[in-house]
Design a protein around this motif. Structure first.
Motif, mmCIF file in Angstrom:
data_model
loop_
_atom_site.group_PDB
_atom_site.id
_atom_site.type_symbol
_atom_site.label_atom_id
_atom_site.label_comp_id
_atom_site.label_asym_id
_atom_site.label_seq_id
_atom_site.Cartn_x
_atom_site.Cartn_y
_atom_site.Cartn_z
ATOM 1 N N ASP A 133 0.909 -1.074 0.207
ATOM 2 C CA ASP A 133 0.057 -0.064 0.033
ATOM 3 C C ASP A 133 0.717 1.391 0.075
ATOM 4 O O ASP A 133 2.034 1.229 0.723
ATOM 5 C CB ASP A 133 -0.859 0.079 1.244
ATOM 6 N N THR A 134 0.277 2.205 -0.591
ATOM 7 C CA THR A 134 1.134 3.345 -0.763
ATOM 8 C C THR A 134 0.329 4.530 -0.854
ATOM 9 O O THR A 134 -0.881 4.577 -0.874
ATOM 10 C CB THR A 134 2.271 3.574 -2.094
ATOM 11 N N VAL A 135 0.858 5.928 -0.671
ATOM 12 C CA VAL A 135 0.123 7.158 -0.420
ATOM 13 C C VAL A 135 0.306 7.961 -1.475
ATOM 14 O O VAL A 135 1.819 7.906 -1.960
ATOM 15 C CB VAL A 135 0.117 7.680 0.786
ATOM 16 N N PHE A 136 -0.464 8.868 -2.085
ATOM 17 C CA PHE A 136 -0.073 9.660 -3.017
ATOM 18 C C PHE A 136 -1.077 11.020 -3.047
ATOM 19 O O PHE A 136 -2.192 10.865 -2.432
ATOM 20 C CB PHE A 136 0.034 9.197 -4.288
ATOM 21 N N GLU A 137 -0.726 12.004 -3.538
ATOM 22 C CA GLU A 137 -1.501 13.252 -3.481
ATOM 23 C C GLU A 137 -1.495 13.914 -5.197
ATOM 24 O O GLU A 137 -1.049 13.621 -5.774
ATOM 25 C CB GLU A 137 -0.852 14.083 -2.802
ATOM 26 N N THR A 138 -3.025 14.180 -5.261
ATOM 27 C CA THR A 138 -3.235 14.756 -6.349
ATOM 28 C C THR A 138 -3.468 16.219 -6.376
ATOM 29 O O THR A 138 -4.133 16.755 -5.177
ATOM 30 C CB THR A 138 -4.524 14.323 -7.232
ATOM 31 N N SER A 139 -2.756 17.201 -7.043
ATOM 32 C CA SER A 139 -2.941 18.577 -6.961
ATOM 33 C C SER A 139 -3.903 19.245 -7.988
ATOM 34 O O SER A 139 -4.591 18.645 -8.917
ATOM 35 C CB SER A 139 -1.499 19.197 -7.223
ATOM 36 N N GLY A 140 -4.330 20.342 -7.649
ATOM 37 C CA GLY A 140 -5.178 21.227 -8.444
ATOM 38 C C GLY A 140 -5.707 22.158 -7.588
ATOM 39 O O GLY A 140 -5.644 22.637 -6.578
ATOM 40 N N ALA A 141 -6.945 22.663 -8.038
ATOM 41 C CA ALA A 141 -7.998 23.691 -7.295
ATOM 42 C C ALA A 141 -8.118 22.886 -6.146
ATOM 43 O O ALA A 141 -8.241 23.669 -4.869
ATOM 44 C CB ALA A 141 -8.919 24.222 -8.046
ATOM 45 N N GLN A 142 -8.203 21.706 -5.913
ATOM 46 C CA GLN A 142 -8.754 20.825 -4.800
ATOM 47 C C GLN A 142 -7.865 19.813 -4.490
ATOM 48 O O GLN A 142 -7.720 18.731 -5.180
ATOM 49 C CB GLN A 142 -10.102 20.422 -4.838
ATOM 50 N N ASP A 143 -6.869 19.886 -3.590
ATOM 51 C CA ASP A 143 -5.853 18.923 -3.306
ATOM 52 C C ASP A 143 -6.413 17.565 -2.764
ATOM 53 O O ASP A 143 -7.476 17.932 -1.936
ATOM 54 C CB ASP A 143 -4.675 19.345 -2.590
ATOM 55 N N LYS A 144 -6.081 16.448 -3.057
ATOM 56 C CA LYS A 144 -6.668 15.317 -2.460
ATOM 57 C C LYS A 144 -5.541 14.345 -2.120
ATOM 58 O O LYS A 144 -4.586 14.414 -2.704
ATOM 59 C CB LYS A 144 -7.776 14.651 -3.492
ATOM 60 N N PHE A 145 -5.895 13.562 -1.295
ATOM 61 C CA PHE A 145 -4.746 12.690 -0.650
ATOM 62 C C PHE A 145 -5.484 11.025 -1.003
ATOM 63 O O PHE A 145 -6.635 10.878 -0.757
ATOM 64 C CB PHE A 145 -4.528 12.891 0.819
ATOM 65 N N TRP A 146 -4.849 10.144 -1.365
ATOM 66 C CA TRP A 146 -5.195 9.012 -1.616
ATOM 67 C C TRP A 146 -4.367 7.976 -1.069
ATOM 68 O O TRP A 146 -3.225 8.102 -0.757
ATOM 69 C CB TRP A 146 -5.117 8.787 -3.169
ATOM 70 N N ARG A 147 -4.716 6.565 -0.815
ATOM 71 C CA ARG A 147 -4.124 5.518 -0.635
ATOM 72 C C ARG A 147 -4.346 4.394 -1.580
ATOM 73 O O ARG A 147 -5.564 4.340 -1.597
ATOM 74 C CB ARG A 147 -4.488 4.912 0.832
ATOM 75 N N ALA A 148 -3.380 3.920 -1.869
ATOM 76 C CA ALA A 148 -3.578 2.766 -2.804
ATOM 77 C C ALA A 148 -3.015 1.583 -2.563
ATOM 78 O O ALA A 148 -1.946 1.471 -1.822
ATOM 79 C CB ALA A 148 -2.944 3.242 -4.571
#
Length: 487
Positions: free
Chosen positions: A150-165
């Motif tokens: 499992d790993t974590v990553f972040e998507t950037s933009g007007a609304q930043d989001k945090f994900w776990r895969a």
């Protein structure tokens, strides 16, 4: 328990047979024996039949019924339909060559994955939808190393989001070249926002409250010491202490407000708001302060009750309140603060050039393009803000160097709150200002875009903040279209 009823049923038949055998042995040559045997046999059969019928109609309490085996009906949902109904993004990825980085294909993607990452179709390249190295590395380890991870990553933009895969290898046919891996992704933005909000609140509160607390402590010690009998000094110090206590209260209130906004920043609002009515409420609340300072308030725009936005009314009201309150702090006596409202505007119209000599900057730009916006513009005739200070205006606790905000010291959080509210509404925020030149040595920093020499005559300074809120559609009958850049 089941053997006793069986003995009772067949007992008459057995007794009849035993009687026949006994008679045959006693009188083997008698003719009447045949008729007696037939009679005994008939009676035995009749009694046995009666016992069988009675036993058939009797419910045996100690017999436990065997439940039927539950079977999956062939008309039930398929495995793919079950995966498509899962709310988290789920993908099945295939690969053949470990060294072929671009050879990772999306075999299956459920509805949540398609919506979250914009997957055009199944069978496309994984790297075209997910370009995050940590996720691609985890998928490769599952495909060719049979490693769960499992790993974590972040998507950037007007609304930043945090994900776990989560990645896991899937079984394939023996001898097959293609390998499969399961990729499950979960949105952990709420958890991260709560953690960050708590850490930021504690850090900001401890940092910003230190100064007014130290000031209060110093004045209390002074009043306890040599100034305790000085009535003039005591009154002065008490006024300062009251001002510092008021600032601490406003600071705590703004910190709590900012924390609440950040916690729900990724959730679009679902209410209804009339910006014209909000602006009128703000003017009513600031009218007394404006009169005391000798500043006039001017409102122009459509009348209330005609145009409504999908927005949080309290937050829209706070945006207009903070921008107007900020303008009132820096507006000189005898000047006018203009609050303007425009409908049916594009971003190009909202942030277009009004004055070629002004310094302009978009502090927040939405991801969406081609939408229609309702624009709120608040303009004051204060000293203006020089170009080099514009990028940091929406930072927490930032104040422009060399500027004073009047008698009422701000908390430094007003514009930060405005930015986060507009970001939640998927809107835009910009600033435009003309500042008075401070010295000839600063001509490279003067806010006169494209001019080699600053004007020698009097400069009309102003600062204008523009907030854009997306409209549900275009108001074709709007009377203010085309006047957004008029001054």
């Amino acid at each position: 328990m089941a053997a006793q009823p069986r003995k009772r049923i067949f007992l008459p038949l057995v007794l009849g047979l035993l009687v026949l055998i006994a008679l045959a042995l006693m009188a083997p040559g008698a003719q009447w024996l045949v008729w007696v045997a037939v009679g005994i046999l008939a009676v035995s059969l009749l009694v046995t039949y009666s016992e069988l019928q009675r036993h058939k109609n009797t419910v045996v309490p100690d017999v436990v019924p065997v439940p039927e085996r539950v079977r999956v009906q062939p008309e039930g949902p398929s495995f793919q339909e079950v995966l498509r109904a899962i709310p988290d993004p789920v993908m099945i990825v295939s690969g053949i060559e470990p060294n072929d980085i671009a050879g990772r294909w999306i075999v299956f993607a459920n509805t949540a994955a398609v919506e979250a990452f914009g997957i055009a179709k199944e069978g496309g390249l994984l790297v075209s939808s997910l370009r995050y190295p940590e996720v691609l590395e985890a998928v490769d380890e599952a495909l060719f190393g049979n490693i769960e991870r499992d790993t974590v990553f972040e998507t950037s933009g007007a609304q930043d989001k945090f994900w776990r895969a989560w990645t896991s290898p899937l079984p394939v046919t023996e001898g097959g070249l293609r390998r499969l891996a399961l990729l499950v992704i979960r949105d952990e933005t709420d958890i991260r926002r709560i953690e960050r909000m708590r850490a930021d609140f504690l850090a900001n509160a401890s940092h910003e409250l230190r100064t007014p607390l130290a000031s209060l402590t110093g004045f209390i010690e002074t009043l306890r010491g040599h100034a305790k009998d000085d009535l003039k000094a005591r009154d002065k110090f008490l006024n300062i202490m009251a001002s510092q206590a008021d600032r601490m209260g406003r600071l705590i209130q703004d910190l709590l407000s900012l924390s609440r906004i950040e916690m729900n920043e990724h959730v679009p609002p679902s209410g209804e708001a009339d910006i014209s009515l909000c602006a009128r409420d703000v003017m009513d609340s600031l009218s007394i302060l404006a009169q005391e300072k000798g500043v006039s308030l001017s409102l122009s725009g459509p009348p209330p009750g005609q145009y409504f936005l999908t927005a949080d009314r309290d937050q829209v009201l706070q945006v207009v309140q903070n921008l107007s309150d900020n303008a009132l702090k820096y507006a000189p006596a005898g000047s006018t603060i203009d609050i303007e409202i425009f409908n049916d505007c594009t971003l190009e119209e909202a942030f277009g050039a009004r004055d070629p000599a002004a310094a302009k900057l978009v502090l927040l730009r939405p991801d969406q393009r081609g939408a229609w916006y309702t624009v709120v513009r608040v303009t004051d005739r204060g000293p203006g803000i020089r170009r080099e200070f514009l990028p940091r205006l929406a930072e927490r606790f930032y104040r422009v160097e060399g500027q004073k905000s009047g008698d009422r010291l701000g908390t430094g959080l007003g514009l930060a709150i405005v930015k986060h509210i507009i970001n939640r509404h998927r809107g835009a925020l910009g600033v435009e200002s003309v500042a008075k030149p401070s010295a000839l040595a600063d001509k490279d920093l003067l806010p006169y875009g494209g001019l080699d020499v600053a004007p020698t005559g009097p400069v009309e300074t102003y600062t204008s903040f523009t907030a854009c809120f997306p409209q549900p559609g275009r108001y074709k009958e709007s009377p203010t279209v085309g006047f957004v850049n008029a001054r």
